[in-house]
Design a protein around this motif. Structure first.
Motif, PDB file in Angstrom:
ATOM      1  N   LYS A  81       0.827  -1.218   0.000  1.00  0.00           N
ATOM      2  CA  LYS A  81       0.000   0.000   0.000  1.00  0.00           C
ATOM      3  C   LYS A  81       0.857   1.262   0.000  1.00  0.00           C
ATOM      4  CE  LYS A  81      -3.896   2.192   2.383  1.00  0.00           C
ATOM      5  NZ  LYS A  81      -4.894   2.041   3.457  1.00  0.00           N
ATOM      6  N   GLU A  82       1.954   1.258   0.785  1.00  0.00           N
ATOM      7  CA  GLU A  82       2.784   2.461   0.830  1.00  0.00           C
ATOM      8  C   GLU A  82       3.422   2.765  -0.531  1.00  0.00           C
ATOM      9  OE1 GLU A  82       5.051  -0.896   3.035  1.00  0.00           O
ATOM     10  OE2 GLU A  82       2.995  -0.184   2.833  1.00  0.00           O
ATOM     11  N   ASP A  83       3.758   1.720  -1.296  1.00  0.00           N
ATOM     12  CA  ASP A  83       4.298   1.949  -2.641  1.00  0.00           C
ATOM     13  C   ASP A  83       3.203   2.418  -3.593  1.00  0.00           C
ATOM     14  OD1 ASP A  83       7.112   1.317  -2.413  1.00  0.00           O
ATOM     15  OD2 ASP A  83       6.518  -0.750  -2.054  1.00  0.00           O
ATOM     16  N   LEU A 141       0.671   4.242  -2.824  1.00  0.00           N
ATOM     17  CA  LEU A 141       0.459   5.665  -2.519  1.00  0.00           C
ATOM     18  C   LEU A 141       1.616   6.506  -3.035  1.00  0.00           C
ATOM     19  CD1 LEU A 141      -0.935   5.288   1.107  1.00  0.00           C
ATOM     20  CD2 LEU A 141      -2.215   6.122  -0.880  1.00  0.00           C
ATOM     21  N   ARG A 142       2.838   6.015  -2.831  1.00  0.00           N
ATOM     22  CA  ARG A 142       4.027   6.764  -3.253  1.00  0.00           C
ATOM     23  C   ARG A 142       4.062   6.968  -4.763  1.00  0.00           C
ATOM     24  NH1 ARG A 142       8.866   4.844  -5.092  1.00  0.00           N
ATOM     25  NH2 ARG A 142       8.318   2.695  -4.536  1.00  0.00           N
TER      26      ARG A 142
END
Length: 359
Positions: A203-205, A207-208
């Motif tokens: 998920k963090e990737d 979003l990034r």
């Protein structure tokens, strides 16, 4: 021992023309480099040589599977500049056309997944069920791919009671087939062996990198334009956003199938609650000088159009950003660490459209 393997740009395992340069250690991908630019057609330049109505046809030909979203987003930009208010009936009809295309597009991508993992009977079953949507498109809009549904200030078609009854009957045929196929995609050991834990995008990737559409929603990112910035009749029809948390190919597969179910519901609701009223303005509107940015939720994700006019009959500048452009870089996260045989499956899982991206 490391090895370099080229795949593409034209390869039987790739849905689109793209060139992968892969560094392998044994069977495991250590690094991937991607090169595109094989199908550039100069459509943005061509759009500025055509008048506003000719561009309805041109934008529809940017991509066959997103062929409703391109003119849909384009006419919203023109209408925004000209201050045109589209009738409620036309907005409902725009949603009907868009969701019919979404069902057909998702089912095509999912059938390609079955093909790539070697489950050919499942591919055939999916494509046969999809034929119901192709029949609906051909019966209502007169074409199996390019529907020509939208025009500036409304839509080019209306639905009578007979056509509404026909669409509902065909959706009643489709839904039980979809339920049966979904059970296979979600639970069959062959599908799970080739998709669970494969091509993970945390998920963090997601979003990034700003990924869009089912690619993002498979990683738990709620970014559906139909909900975040409603247009046409989506604010009245209330879309249920489909989210999965796994971030792998299996999660993206589940998002698309659950979105097929949601689109069936939206089409049913839109045509059974179709408001009265005109479907298009009587007079051709004048398009004044101005600028507009509009966006829509295409089957692959967020589609953005920028349009600048100067009071003449042609755009001064038109530019668009397509979903694959944003999802592309995520492949550098998804592919390394997986087997060489998974590369085409992972690539397919972002539902790539090089035709849209390079245009």
């Amino acid at each position: 021992m490391s090895t370099k393997i080229p795949i593409g740009p034209f390869h039987i395992g790739l849905e689109e023309p793209i060139y992968f340069k892969i560094d392998l250690e044994g069977e495991t991908v250590k690094n991937v480099d991607m090169i595109n630019g094989f199908v550039h057609r100069g459509i943005e330049y061509l759009a500025m040589q055509k008048n506003f109505f000719q561009n309805l046809i041109l934008t529809e030909r940017v991509c066959s599977l997103c062929s409703n979203n391109h003119p849909f987003t384009y006419v919203m930009a023109v209408e925004k500049i000209a201050g045109i208010e589209v009738s409620r009936r036309a907005n409902y009809l725009r949603v009907v056309a868009d969701e019919v295309k979404r069902i057909a597009s998702h089912m095509f991508n999912l059938s390609m997944l079955a093909h790539l993992i070697g489950f050919h009977s499942l591919m055939t079953q999916t494509m046969e069920a999809r034929e119901i949507m192709q029949d609906i498109k051909e019966s209502i809009w007169g074409n199996r791919m390019d529907m020509s549904a939208n025009t500036i200030s409304g839509v080019k078609y209306d639905l009578d009671e007979g056509q509404i009854e026909y669409i509902l009957k065909r959706l009643d045929e489709l839904e039980p087939q979809v339920d049966e196929i979904i059970d296979i995609y979600f639970n069959h050991k062959i599908v799970k062996a080739r998709t669970v834990g494969v091509g993970v995008l945390p998920k963090e990737d997601a979003l990034r990198l700003g990924v869009t559409g089912p690619t993002a929603r498979g990683s738990g990112v709620n970014n559906d334009v139909r909900v975040k910035a409603p247009y046409a009749a989506y604010d009245e029809l209330k879309v249920n956003v489909i989210l999965e948390e796994g971030g792998d190919v299996h999660a993206r597969t589940k998002v698309r199938w659950r979105e097929v179910k949601e689109s069936i519901r939206l089409v049913r609701e839109a045509i059974t609650n179709l408001p009265e009223g005109p479907v298009v303005l009587d007079k051709r509107p004048h398009i004044p000088a101005g600028e507009a940015v509009t966006r829509s939720e295409a089957p692959r994700g967020e589609l953005i159009y920028y349009l600048k006019t100067n009071g003449a009959q042609k755009p001064e500048r038109m530019r668009w950003r397509v979903p694959t452009y944003m999802n592309w870089e995520a492949l550098r996260v998804m592919i390394p660490g997986n087997k060489l045989s998974d590369v085409a499956v992972i690539f397919n899982s972002i539902d790539p459209c090089i035709s849209c991206t390079e245009r």
